[in-house]
Design a protein around this motif. Structure first.
Motif, PDB file in Angstrom:
ATOM      1  N   GLU A 146       0.836  -1.209   0.000  1.00 30.80           N
ATOM      2  CA  GLU A 146       0.000   0.000   0.000  1.00 30.80           C
ATOM      3  C   GLU A 146       0.866   1.252   0.000  1.00 30.80           C
ATOM      4  O   GLU A 146       0.583   2.219  -0.709  1.00 30.80           O
ATOM      5  N   LYS A 147       1.910   1.239   0.785  1.00 35.53           N
ATOM      6  CA  LYS A 147       2.804   2.399   0.854  1.00 35.53           C
ATOM      7  C   LYS A 147       3.562   2.570  -0.467  1.00 35.53           C
ATOM      8  O   LYS A 147       3.720   3.697  -0.956  1.00 35.53           O
ATOM      9  N   ILE A 148       4.005   1.481  -1.064  1.00 38.37           N
ATOM     10  CA  ILE A 148       4.676   1.549  -2.368  1.00 38.37           C
ATOM     11  C   ILE A 148       3.720   2.132  -3.405  1.00 38.37           C
ATOM     12  O   ILE A 148       4.087   3.024  -4.179  1.00 38.37           O
ATOM     13  N   ASN A 149       2.489   1.640  -3.426  1.00 42.74           N
ATOM     14  CA  ASN A 149       1.508   2.139  -4.382  1.00 42.74           C
ATOM     15  C   ASN A 149       1.217   3.621  -4.174  1.00 42.74           C
ATOM     16  O   ASN A 149       1.044   4.370  -5.140  1.00 42.74           O
ATOM     17  N   PHE A 150       1.160   4.057  -2.917  1.00 38.71           N
ATOM     18  CA  PHE A 150       0.964   5.472  -2.621  1.00 38.71           C
ATOM     19  C   PHE A 150       2.056   6.313  -3.278  1.00 38.71           C
ATOM     20  O   PHE A 150       1.780   7.320  -3.940  1.00 38.71           O
ATOM     21  N   HIS A 151       3.308   5.897  -3.109  1.00 35.06           N
ATOM     22  CA  HIS A 151       4.419   6.644  -3.686  1.00 35.06           C
ATOM     23  C   HIS A 151       4.412   6.586  -5.212  1.00 35.06           C
ATOM     24  O   HIS A 151       4.749   7.570  -5.878  1.00 35.06           O
ATOM     25  N   LYS A 152       4.017   5.453  -5.773  1.00 32.98           N
ATOM     26  CA  LYS A 152       3.928   5.343  -7.233  1.00 32.98           C
ATOM     27  C   LYS A 152       2.871   6.289  -7.788  1.00 32.98           C
ATOM     28  O   LYS A 152       3.068   6.911  -8.842  1.00 32.98           O
ATOM     29  N   ILE A 153       1.759   6.411  -7.096  1.00 32.91           N
ATOM     30  CA  ILE A 153       0.708   7.332  -7.526  1.00 32.91           C
ATOM     31  C   ILE A 153       1.198   8.771  -7.426  1.00 32.91           C
ATOM     32  O   ILE A 153       0.961   9.585  -8.331  1.00 32.91           O
ATOM     33  N   GLN A 154       1.913   9.098  -6.342  1.00 33.79           N
ATOM     34  CA  GLN A 154       2.471  10.440  -6.201  1.00 33.79           C
ATOM     35  C   GLN A 154       3.449  10.731  -7.334  1.00 33.79           C
ATOM     36  O   GLN A 154       3.447  11.825  -7.909  1.00 33.79           O
ATOM     37  N   ARG A 155       4.263   9.748  -7.666  1.00 29.36           N
ATOM     38  CA  ARG A 155       5.238   9.901  -8.753  1.00 29.36           C
ATOM     39  C   ARG A 155       4.532  10.123 -10.092  1.00 29.36           C
ATOM     40  O   ARG A 155       4.928  10.974 -10.890  1.00 29.36           O
ATOM     41  N   LEU A 156       3.467   9.374 -10.335  1.00 31.36           N
ATOM     42  CA  LEU A 156       2.697   9.513 -11.565  1.00 31.36           C
ATOM     43  C   LEU A 156       2.055  10.900 -11.655  1.00 31.36           C
ATOM     44  O   LEU A 156       2.058  11.531 -12.723  1.00 31.36           O
ATOM     45  N   LYS A 157       1.533  11.394 -10.543  1.00 32.89           N
ATOM     46  CA  LYS A 157       0.942  12.740 -10.528  1.00 32.89           C
ATOM     47  C   LYS A 157       1.978  13.796 -10.877  1.00 32.89           C
ATOM     48  O   LYS A 157       1.702  14.730 -11.630  1.00 32.89           O
ATOM     49  N   ILE A 158       3.171  13.650 -10.334  1.00 31.26           N
ATOM     50  CA  ILE A 158       4.251  14.592 -10.648  1.00 31.26           C
ATOM     51  C   ILE A 158       4.589  14.506 -12.124  1.00 31.26           C
ATOM     52  O   ILE A 158       4.719  15.522 -12.813  1.00 31.26           O
ATOM     53  N   TRP A 159       4.722  13.299 -12.648  1.00 27.99           N
ATOM     54  CA  TRP A 159       5.078  13.094 -14.052  1.00 27.99           C
ATOM     55  C   TRP A 159       4.015  13.670 -14.977  1.00 27.99           C
ATOM     56  O   TRP A 159       4.335  14.273 -16.008  1.00 27.99           O
ATOM     57  N   GLU A 160       2.740  13.500 -14.618  1.00 30.89           N
ATOM     58  CA  GLU A 160       1.662  14.044 -15.445  1.00 30.89           C
ATOM     59  C   GLU A 160       1.738  15.566 -15.521  1.00 30.89           C
ATOM     60  O   GLU A 160       1.419  16.164 -16.536  1.00 30.89           O
ATOM     61  N   GLY A 161       2.166  16.203 -14.435  1.00 31.38           N
ATOM     62  CA  GLY A 161       2.273  17.654 -14.410  1.00 31.38           C
ATOM     63  C   GLY A 161       3.499  18.176 -15.133  1.00 31.38           C
ATOM     64  O   GLY A 161       3.490  19.280 -15.686  1.00 31.38           O
ATOM     65  N   ASP A 162       4.574  17.388 -15.128  1.00 35.75           N
ATOM     66  CA  ASP A 162       5.834  17.829 -15.729  1.00 35.75           C
ATOM     67  C   ASP A 162       6.677  16.588 -16.016  1.00 35.75           C
ATOM     68  O   ASP A 162       7.268  16.012 -15.106  1.00 35.75           O
ATOM     69  N   LEU A 172      11.004  10.040  -4.294  1.00 37.78           N
ATOM     70  CA  LEU A 172       9.976   8.991  -4.348  1.00 37.78           C
ATOM     71  C   LEU A 172      10.578   7.673  -4.831  1.00 37.78           C
ATOM     72  O   LEU A 172      10.269   6.605  -4.289  1.00 37.78           O
ATOM     73  N   ASP A 173      11.425   7.745  -5.839  1.00 35.08           N
ATOM     74  CA  ASP A 173      12.080   6.538  -6.354  1.00 35.08           C
ATOM     75  C   ASP A 173      12.898   5.862  -5.266  1.00 35.08           C
ATOM     76  O   ASP A 173      12.847   4.632  -5.101  1.00 35.08           O
ATOM     77  N   SER A 174      13.627   6.665  -4.497  1.00 30.77           N
ATOM     78  CA  SER A 174      14.451   6.118  -3.413  1.00 30.77           C
ATOM     79  C   SER A 174      13.590   5.464  -2.345  1.00 30.77           C
ATOM     80  O   SER A 174      13.922   4.388  -1.839  1.00 30.77           O
ATOM     81  N   ARG A 175      12.482   6.112  -2.005  1.00 29.00           N
ATOM     82  CA  ARG A 175      11.602   5.559  -0.967  1.00 29.00           C
ATOM     83  C   ARG A 175      10.976   4.259  -1.436  1.00 29.00           C
ATOM     84  O   ARG A 175      10.857   3.308  -0.657  1.00 29.00           O
ATOM     85  N   ILE A 176      10.587   4.191  -2.694  1.00 30.24           N
ATOM     86  CA  ILE A 176      10.026   2.954  -3.242  1.00 30.24           C
ATOM     87  C   ILE A 176      11.077   1.846  -3.161  1.00 30.24           C
ATOM     88  O   ILE A 176      10.770   0.723  -2.733  1.00 30.24           O
ATOM     89  N   ASP A 177      12.302   2.150  -3.541  1.00 25.66           N
ATOM     90  CA  ASP A 177      13.392   1.157  -3.477  1.00 25.66           C
ATOM     91  C   ASP A 177      13.614   0.687  -2.038  1.00 25.66           C
ATOM     92  O   ASP A 177      13.813  -0.505  -1.788  1.00 25.66           O
ATOM     93  N   GLU A 178      13.583   1.632  -1.087  1.00 28.01           N
ATOM     94  CA  GLU A 178      13.750   1.268   0.324  1.00 28.01           C
ATOM     95  C   GLU A 178      12.647   0.317   0.783  1.00 28.01           C
ATOM     96  O   GLU A 178      12.916  -0.667   1.484  1.00 28.01           O
ATOM     97  N   LEU A 179      11.432   0.616   0.394  1.00 26.52           N
ATOM     98  CA  LEU A 179      10.301  -0.231   0.801  1.00 26.52           C
ATOM     99  C   LEU A 179      10.384  -1.619   0.177  1.00 26.52           C
ATOM    100  O   LEU A 179      10.054  -2.612   0.829  1.00 26.52           O
ATOM    101  N   VAL A 180      10.823  -1.698  -1.054  1.00 28.14           N
ATOM    102  CA  VAL A 180      11.003  -3.005  -1.708  1.00 28.14           C
ATOM    103  C   VAL A 180      12.043  -3.820  -0.939  1.00 28.14           C
ATOM    104  O   VAL A 180      11.852  -5.022  -0.701  1.00 28.14           O
TER     105      VAL A 180
END
Length: 102
Positions: free
Chosen positions: A38-54, A62-70
């Motif tokens: 759930e936490k990984i998915n939260f960060h992935k969604i945040q990353r996608l929102k950022i990417w959609e904007g720019d 976010l990438d680092s936090r996802i890697d840490e959680l994995v």
């Protein structure tokens, strides 16, 4: 809820007991995996929102936090496997602390 009660809650750190108990290895694995996923998915969604904007904006944090959680999920799986091999259960205590910050 009265205004005074809300004000008191907002000025204190609030602890929410998410998990507290003894679990079989299978239960523990399901619980830990679900929480981390759930936490990984939260960060992935945040990353996608950022990417959609720019499309050129960096998402290193976010990438680092996802890697840490994995990695944490891998460690948790090893702990569960060890408990399973020893025929033991696992104790899990998870507290969510919430407070206001500037």
């Amino acid at each position: 809820m009265e205004t005074k009660q809300v004000a008191k809650i907002l000025t204190e750190t609030k602890n929410i007991q998410l998990v507290d108990g003894k679990f079989t290895p299978t239960e523990a694995s399901d619980l830990i995996t679900s929480l981390i996923n759930e936490k990984i998915n939260f960060h992935k969604i945040q990353r996608l929102k950022i990417w959609e904007g720019d499309h050129h904006r960096k998402t290193n944090l976010l990438d680092s936090r996802i890697d840490e959680l994995v990695e944490e999920k891998k460690i948790a799986k090893k702990i569960v496997a060890e408990a399973r091999s020893q025929g033991k259960n696992l104790s899990i205590n998870g507290i969510l602390q919430i407070s206001l910050k500037d």
